[in-house]
Design a protein around this motif. Structure first.
Motif, mmCIF file in Angstrom:
data_model
loop_
_atom_site.group_PDB
_atom_site.id
_atom_site.type_symbol
_atom_site.label_atom_id
_atom_site.label_comp_id
_atom_site.label_asym_id
_atom_site.label_seq_id
_atom_site.Cartn_x
_atom_site.Cartn_y
_atom_site.Cartn_z
ATOM 1 N N ILE A 38 1.029 5.242 0.594
ATOM 2 C CA ILE A 38 -0.436 5.085 -0.665
ATOM 3 C C ILE A 38 -1.167 3.815 0.128
ATOM 4 C CG2 ILE A 38 -0.756 3.532 -2.359
ATOM 5 C CD1 ILE A 38 1.396 4.666 -4.034
ATOM 6 N N LEU A 39 -0.340 2.854 1.434
ATOM 7 C CA LEU A 39 -1.832 2.181 1.811
ATOM 8 C C LEU A 39 -1.997 2.995 2.376
ATOM 9 C CD1 LEU A 39 -2.541 -1.071 2.072
ATOM 10 C CD2 LEU A 39 -0.446 -0.635 4.267
ATOM 11 N N TYR A 40 -1.384 4.154 3.330
ATOM 12 C CA TYR A 40 -1.724 4.592 4.781
ATOM 13 C C TYR A 40 -3.350 5.367 4.086
ATOM 14 C CZ TYR A 40 0.607 3.660 9.021
ATOM 15 O OH TYR A 40 1.322 2.811 9.485
ATOM 16 N N THR A 41 -3.607 6.242 2.866
ATOM 17 C CA THR A 41 -4.080 6.879 2.272
ATOM 18 C C THR A 41 -4.981 6.235 2.225
ATOM 19 O OG1 THR A 41 -1.799 8.461 2.075
ATOM 20 C CG2 THR A 41 -4.345 8.712 1.064
ATOM 21 N N VAL A 78 -1.908 1.787 -8.408
ATOM 22 C CA VAL A 78 -3.107 1.731 -8.728
ATOM 23 C C VAL A 78 -3.874 1.032 -7.710
ATOM 24 C CG1 VAL A 78 -4.908 2.045 -9.892
ATOM 25 C CG2 VAL A 78 -3.389 3.846 -10.410
ATOM 26 N N ILE A 79 -3.206 -0.154 -7.979
ATOM 27 C CA ILE A 79 -4.201 -1.956 -7.808
ATOM 28 C C ILE A 79 -3.939 -1.908 -6.485
ATOM 29 C CG2 ILE A 79 -3.351 -4.224 -7.506
ATOM 30 C CD1 ILE A 79 -2.959 -3.797 -10.470
ATOM 31 N N THR A 80 -2.517 -1.567 -5.306
ATOM 32 C CA THR A 80 -2.821 -1.774 -3.976
ATOM 33 C C THR A 80 -3.718 -0.152 -3.678
ATOM 34 O OG1 THR A 80 -0.267 -1.497 -4.116
ATOM 35 C CG2 THR A 80 -1.660 -1.020 -2.669
ATOM 36 N N GLY A 81 -3.569 1.222 -4.212
ATOM 37 C CA GLY A 81 -4.694 2.142 -4.113
ATOM 38 C C GLY A 81 -6.035 1.174 -4.036
ATOM 39 N N TYR A 82 -6.387 0.839 -4.490
ATOM 40 C CA TYR A 82 -7.845 0.741 -4.714
ATOM 41 C C TYR A 82 -8.284 -0.652 -4.283
ATOM 42 C CZ TYR A 82 -11.487 -1.615 -7.054
ATOM 43 O OH TYR A 82 -12.704 -1.568 -7.665
ATOM 44 N N ALA A 84 -6.805 -1.308 -0.806
ATOM 45 C CA ALA A 84 -6.436 -0.743 0.145
ATOM 46 C C ALA A 84 -8.046 0.051 0.286
ATOM 47 C CB ALA A 84 -5.571 0.105 0.558
ATOM 48 N N GLY A 85 -8.495 0.296 -0.670
ATOM 49 C CA GLY A 85 -9.368 1.625 -0.053
ATOM 50 C C GLY A 85 -10.450 0.284 0.351
ATOM 51 N N PHE A 86 -11.562 -0.617 -0.148
ATOM 52 C CA PHE A 86 -12.054 -1.227 0.733
ATOM 53 C C PHE A 86 -11.917 -1.100 1.442
ATOM 54 C CE2 PHE A 86 -11.977 -2.984 -4.039
ATOM 55 C CZ PHE A 86 -13.846 -2.599 -4.571
ATOM 56 N N LEU A 87 -10.195 -0.744 2.668
ATOM 57 C CA LEU A 87 -10.685 -1.222 4.128
ATOM 58 C C LEU A 87 -11.173 0.010 4.927
ATOM 59 C CD1 LEU A 87 -7.036 -2.910 4.317
ATOM 60 C CD2 LEU A 87 -9.451 -3.957 4.661
ATOM 61 N N GLN A 88 -11.581 0.847 4.386
ATOM 62 C CA GLN A 88 -12.268 2.364 4.956
ATOM 63 C C GLN A 88 -12.522 2.093 5.838
ATOM 64 O OE1 GLN A 88 -13.451 4.655 2.397
ATOM 65 N NE2 GLN A 88 -13.379 6.352 3.610
ATOM 66 N N ASP A 89 -12.798 2.553 6.357
ATOM 67 C CA ASP A 89 -13.389 2.206 8.146
ATOM 68 C C ASP A 89 -14.156 0.902 8.764
ATOM 69 O OD1 ASP A 89 -13.776 5.201 8.161
ATOM 70 O OD2 ASP A 89 -14.996 6.056 7.029
ATOM 71 N N ILE A 154 -1.683 2.075 11.489
ATOM 72 C CA ILE A 154 -2.667 2.956 10.378
ATOM 73 C C ILE A 154 -4.110 2.947 10.544
ATOM 74 C CG2 ILE A 154 -3.563 0.222 9.945
ATOM 75 C CD1 ILE A 154 -1.979 0.202 7.504
ATOM 76 N N GLN A 155 -4.794 2.032 11.354
ATOM 77 C CA GLN A 155 -6.103 2.590 12.273
ATOM 78 C C GLN A 155 -6.623 4.125 12.585
ATOM 79 O OE1 GLN A 155 -4.535 -0.015 12.897
ATOM 80 N NE2 GLN A 155 -4.853 -0.432 15.281
ATOM 81 N N GLU A 156 -4.966 4.681 12.854
ATOM 82 C CA GLU A 156 -5.081 5.819 13.137
ATOM 83 C C GLU A 156 -4.760 6.649 12.320
ATOM 84 O OE1 GLU A 156 -3.793 6.261 17.473
ATOM 85 O OE2 GLU A 156 -4.525 4.146 18.098
ATOM 86 N N PHE A 157 -4.044 6.580 11.189
ATOM 87 C CA PHE A 157 -3.638 7.592 10.348
ATOM 88 C C PHE A 157 -4.834 8.887 10.249
ATOM 89 C CE2 PHE A 157 -2.902 9.157 5.697
ATOM 90 C CZ PHE A 157 -1.773 9.458 6.258
#
Length: 158
Positions: A38-41, A78-82, A84-89, A154-157
């Motif tokens: 979930i963290l990677y995704t 869900v909390i983790t996914g939400y 962690a999604g702020f770290l996208q790009d 994680i940044q190359e996933f």
């Protein structure tokens, strides 16, 4: 975004979690491979996919009966996914130490919320046992996460 990149590995991951985590269990503490996925995704695809995958996998875990609190796993995923999604790009714009510190803090928050609800009797009766349970649960999963970081950052996933 091709949904097969997210949803087909879920079946293999789900089987890996329940077949391999019992083998790797130490004093009832298991690594959480689903959290790592979930963290990677979430970091790769953003908040929306992180929340969807977190909810779906959390419900599957709760339906299998691993946890005694139905919905707790789904909530924490869900909390983790939400978050962690702020770290996208952000891995290209943030200082690498801050980027890694952010996802590490998200994992800490996940396990704190999970441990606080699941082991609330320990929190009320014996704080030392509660904090040690939280620490070892977090540390065991983070150990696998750090090993995976060295193999597949994680940044190359993708």
């Amino acid at each position: 975004m091709n949904s097969t990149k997210i949803f087909f590995p879920i079946i293999g991951l789900f089987l890996l979690q329940f077949l391999l985590s019992d083998f790797l269990s130490i004093n009832g503490i298991r690594p959480d491979f689903i959290l790592i996925y979930i963290l990677y995704t979430s970091i790769r695809y953003g908040n929306f996919y992180g929340v969807i995958v977190g909810f779906f996998l959390g419900i599957l875990v709760d339906l299998v009966g691993v946890g005694s609190f139905f919905g707790l796993t789904s909530l924490t995923f869900v909390i983790t996914g939400y978050l962690a999604g702020f770290l996208q790009d952000k891995n290209e714009t943030m200082i690498p130490a801050y980027f890694h510190l952010n996802w590490f803090c998200i994992v800490l928050i996940h396990f704190f919320v999970y441990s606080f609800v699941r082991y609330q009797d320990l929190f009320e009766n014996n704080l030392y046992v509660f904090w040690s349970t939280w620490f070892w649960t977090t540390g065991y999963t983070c150990g696998f996460l750090l090993i995976l970081q060295m193999i597949y950052p994680i940044q190359e996933f993708d």
